[in-house]
Write a protein that holds these residues in place. Sequence first.
Motif, PDB file in Angstrom:
ATOM      1  N   GLN A 128       0.808  -1.213   0.000  1.00  0.00           N
ATOM      2  CA  GLN A 128       0.000   0.000   0.000  1.00  0.00           C
ATOM      3  C   GLN A 128       0.848   1.273   0.000  1.00  0.00           C
ATOM      4  N   GLN A 130       2.667   2.911  -2.214  1.00  0.00           N
ATOM      5  CA  GLN A 130       2.470   3.850  -3.314  1.00  0.00           C
ATOM      6  C   GLN A 130       1.131   4.572  -3.190  1.00  0.00           C
ATOM      7  N   LYS A 131       0.097   3.821  -2.867  1.00  0.00           N
ATOM      8  CA  LYS A 131      -1.246   4.396  -2.786  1.00  0.00           C
ATOM      9  C   LYS A 131      -1.340   5.437  -1.670  1.00  0.00           C
ATOM     10  N   ARG A 478       6.485   5.691  -8.508  1.00  0.00           N
ATOM     11  CA  ARG A 478       5.914   6.170  -7.258  1.00  0.00           C
ATOM     12  C   ARG A 478       6.016   7.685  -7.195  1.00  0.00           C
TER      13      ARG A 478
END
Length: 482
Positions: A128, A130-131, A478
């Motif tokens: 998670q 990057q998100k 990213r």
Amino acid sequence: MSELWLFPTVLLCIYGFFSNFRPSEPFLTAFLMGPDKNLSETQVVNEIYPLWTYSYLVLLFPVFLATDYLRYKPLLILQAASLIVTYGMLVKAQGVLAMQVLEFFFGIASATDIAYYSYLYSVVEPAQYQKVTGFCRSATLLGSAMGSLLGQVLVSAAQVPTLYLCVITLVCACVAFLTPWFLPMPAKSLFFHQKDTGNQDRMSMEPTTGPQGEHLECKVPLNSEDAKDREKVSGLAVVLRTLWKDFVQSYSCRPLLAWSIWWALSTCGYFQVVNYVQALWEKILPSNEFQIYNGYVETISTLLGALAAFAVGFMKVSWEVWGELALCSFSVVIAVAVYLMDTISNIWVCYASYVIFRATYMLLITIATYQIATNLSMKRYALVFGVNTFIALLLQTVLTVIVVDTSGLGLDILQQFLIYASYFAVIAVIFLLAGLNKWRRKRSGSAPVVLTGETDSTGDGCPAAADDKQDIGPSLDRLVPC
């Protein structure tokens, strides 16, 4: 379990938005030099603003260790409290000494900013990263842009005094202060608090892979011995020894070193320009005589910078080949923009040049951040970025003492910006020479891969990760903080 990232991410987004929602920020210099504070340009530029640089530098390393030891959350609370003190003093306090103390507390807030993303990576799964990074970075940029926009609208349309903008900023800091109390306390940290978390930790120890189809010149892995060392960390001496080992191995990688050098040099110049540009605008167009549009400029430059940073994820460029020359070319653009800001006494040219300056820097710093991250394990991520920031602040302190501070040359704002333009021109020359040297080495034949008894070493002196012997699959770019 897969949605446990959502609650802390939402709270951090709220915190990031309100802590960066500062309608008074674009008008700070005009406010200090106006009737409310009645300070002179020399007092503001040469005596007050340098205190932020000095305090940030002195506090960065101890705050880095305290952030890890206290597991992030208390440092977020400290940051929010420092912002409350900063803007509370801005509303009520008077005099040079009070404003210098204010800058010290703002230095605390700046130094503790490392806790924001460090906390995030300690409570969510690597899948998670990057998100949640994208969400939190967007929240901080949105808060900054919306705060600048609101400030300009209130000043232009409603003739609201700048003092009221400071009050609004203080209220937003109070709202931000409430948020971190509800964050869950992390069970582990990178160095002081370690526990066996199985596959998740092993995943976070692996270096990230590069863009699709791009061969990375080096990887800096965490070998099994380093991992075991971290599991046994219990004291400051062991942590410092571990940090030193990581530092030496990370910066022995030539591509990572090159991007880090640009990061440190350019961030130093960026801080100087952003810190003192309002004084330049005030010199060109005094706020007590004309309508100023600093808020619109800050809003546009922030949004364009965010757009430029977002665009990095879609660029199909072999940065290993063209990295140095790209850094040279864009550094020339930055140098020209700063030079135009200084030499053309037209506020609109100055505003436009500043927008170009910030957007270009945010584009390049995002590329540099990503290129560094691709050569690092997640465990070394905070260390290298912290060291780069520390070196930038060290250089900025030297530049401030010599150029800005009254104990040094104490130059006026126009002379300062001429030096900053020359500074970025020197950076461009450095990376032009680096690019030409790299091209010459490739023409004459790159150094072959040398096999040792334990690890493979590339021609750049970088230890190669075990994963490099396999095919590197595609990965998502990213968007990481600048």
